[in-house]
Design a protein around this motif. Structure first.
Motif, PDB file in Angstrom:
ATOM      1  N   PHE A  31       8.555 -48.942 -13.355  1.00 44.75           N
ATOM      2  CA  PHE A  31       8.038 -48.236 -12.190  1.00 44.75           C
ATOM      3  C   PHE A  31       6.619 -48.666 -11.859  1.00 44.75           C
ATOM      4  O   PHE A  31       5.800 -48.846 -12.768  1.00 44.75           O
ATOM      5  N   ASP A  33       4.604 -46.661 -10.209  1.00 48.06           N
ATOM      6  CA  ASP A  33       3.884 -45.408 -10.442  1.00 48.06           C
ATOM      7  C   ASP A  33       4.367 -44.836 -11.776  1.00 48.06           C
ATOM      8  O   ASP A  33       5.073 -43.846 -11.831  1.00 48.06           O
ATOM      9  N   THR A  89      13.538 -38.983 -15.285  1.00 48.07           N
ATOM     10  CA  THR A  89      13.372 -40.426 -15.250  1.00 48.07           C
ATOM     11  C   THR A  89      14.314 -41.053 -16.248  1.00 48.07           C
ATOM     12  O   THR A  89      14.687 -40.438 -17.249  1.00 48.07           O
ATOM     13  N   GLU A 124      17.636 -38.773  -8.735  1.00 46.82           N
ATOM     14  CA  GLU A 124      17.211 -39.526  -7.561  1.00 46.82           C
ATOM     15  C   GLU A 124      17.113 -40.977  -7.968  1.00 46.82           C
ATOM     16  O   GLU A 124      16.688 -41.291  -9.084  1.00 46.82           O
ATOM     17  N   ALA A 126      16.194 -45.045  -6.284  1.00 41.90           N
ATOM     18  CA  ALA A 126      15.742 -45.849  -5.141  1.00 41.90           C
ATOM     19  C   ALA A 126      16.949 -46.505  -4.481  1.00 41.90           C
ATOM     20  O   ALA A 126      17.824 -47.054  -5.163  1.00 41.90           O
ATOM     21  N   ASN A 129      18.076 -49.975  -5.544  1.00 44.11           N
ATOM     22  CA  ASN A 129      18.404 -50.215  -6.950  1.00 44.11           C
ATOM     23  C   ASN A 129      19.929 -50.227  -7.102  1.00 44.11           C
ATOM     24  O   ASN A 129      20.538 -49.264  -7.563  1.00 44.11           O
ATOM     25  N   TYR A 150      10.374 -41.853  -0.428  1.00 38.03           N
ATOM     26  CA  TYR A 150      10.065 -41.133  -1.663  1.00 38.03           C
ATOM     27  C   TYR A 150       9.348 -42.008  -2.697  1.00 38.03           C
ATOM     28  O   TYR A 150       8.427 -41.553  -3.357  1.00 38.03           O
ATOM     29  N   TYR A 151       9.790 -43.230  -2.849  1.00 38.81           N
ATOM     30  CA  TYR A 151       9.187 -44.130  -3.841  1.00 38.81           C
ATOM     31  C   TYR A 151       8.156 -45.024  -3.173  1.00 38.81           C
ATOM     32  O   TYR A 151       8.455 -45.718  -2.201  1.00 38.81           O
ATOM     33  N   ARG A 152       6.957 -44.996  -3.703  1.00 35.90           N
ATOM     34  CA  ARG A 152       5.880 -45.858  -3.215  1.00 35.90           C
ATOM     35  C   ARG A 152       5.855 -47.120  -4.062  1.00 35.90           C
ATOM     36  O   ARG A 152       5.869 -47.044  -5.281  1.00 35.90           O
ATOM     37  N   ARG A 153       5.831 -48.257  -3.420  1.00 32.43           N
ATOM     38  CA  ARG A 153       5.805 -49.530  -4.133  1.00 32.43           C
ATOM     39  C   ARG A 153       4.455 -50.200  -3.907  1.00 32.43           C
ATOM     40  O   ARG A 153       3.941 -50.214  -2.784  1.00 32.43           O
ATOM     41  N   ALA A 158       7.427 -48.091   1.459  1.00 25.88           N
ATOM     42  CA  ALA A 158       8.002 -46.966   0.731  1.00 25.88           C
ATOM     43  C   ALA A 158       9.523 -47.074   0.804  1.00 25.88           C
ATOM     44  O   ALA A 158      10.079 -47.525   1.808  1.00 25.88           O
ATOM     45  N   ALA A 161      14.803 -42.479  -1.502  1.00 28.70           N
ATOM     46  CA  ALA A 161      15.529 -42.094  -2.713  1.00 28.70           C
ATOM     47  C   ALA A 161      16.847 -41.454  -2.288  1.00 28.70           C
ATOM     48  O   ALA A 161      16.879 -40.641  -1.366  1.00 28.70           O
TER      49      ALA A 161
END
Length: 167
Positions: A31, A33, A89, A124, A126, A129, A150-153, A158, A161
């Motif tokens: 990840f 984050d 996670t 959740e 990405a 994925n 939802y997911y910041r890269r 973004a 999710a």
């Protein structure tokens, strides 16, 4: 080495705060984050939380615990509230991906939850994925929603999710 051989070499134990440094190092590989040791310990200390750690056994003696020669492969953190649970996670280290580790972790989670009467599991993932989504669908998960951006890269857009459920 074929997948069946690899699966036989994977063991799963409870993820305790003692393994937080290992889990934090693994989380960083999956990840942008990522969570540090303190964040992992904090999540493990939440009522109803549990974690599982997958590893490849080294040459040391085992009696339901890991030893210094073991190779950490991945882990999962889960939060249970009453009769439902959520995967906080799950991560598999880069060298162990596509070797059955994620599947073994998830099967252990489902087994644990069934033994404790938990009927609903949420997570959740990405939307980019594909490997994880294929695993979850194989395990009986279905999409029930989407969280936009939802997911910041790091250095990228973004990512949405998908919210998935297994009943």
């Amino acid at each position: 080495m074929d997948e069946a051989t690899r699966i036989e070499e994977i063991e799963v134990i409870a993820l305790t705060p003692a393994f937080a440094p290992v889990a934090a190092a693994l989380h960083q590989t999956g990840f942008d984050d990522f969570w540090d040791e303190n964040a992992i310990c904090d999540l493990l200390n939440v009522p109803g939380a549990f974690g599982l750690l997958a590893f490849a056994p080294g040459s040391g003696q085992h009696q339901g615990s890991a030893c210094a020669e073991d190779i950490p492969l991945g882990f999962v953190l889960v939060q249970v509230v009453l009769d439902e649970a959520e995967i906080n996670t799950i991560v598999v280290g880069p060298a162990a991906r596509r070797c059955g580790v994620g599947n073994i972790l998830m099967e252990n989670v489902v087994s644990h939850l069934q033994k404790h009467g938990v009927g609903r599991l949420l997570l959740e993932v990405a939307c980019d994925n594909a490997a994880a989504m294929a695993l979850y669908q194989k395990l009986g998960f279905a999409e029930i929603g989407r969280r936009r951006g939802y997911y910041r890269r790091n250095g990228g857009p973004a990512i949405d999710a998908l919210v998935m459920e297994r009943v």
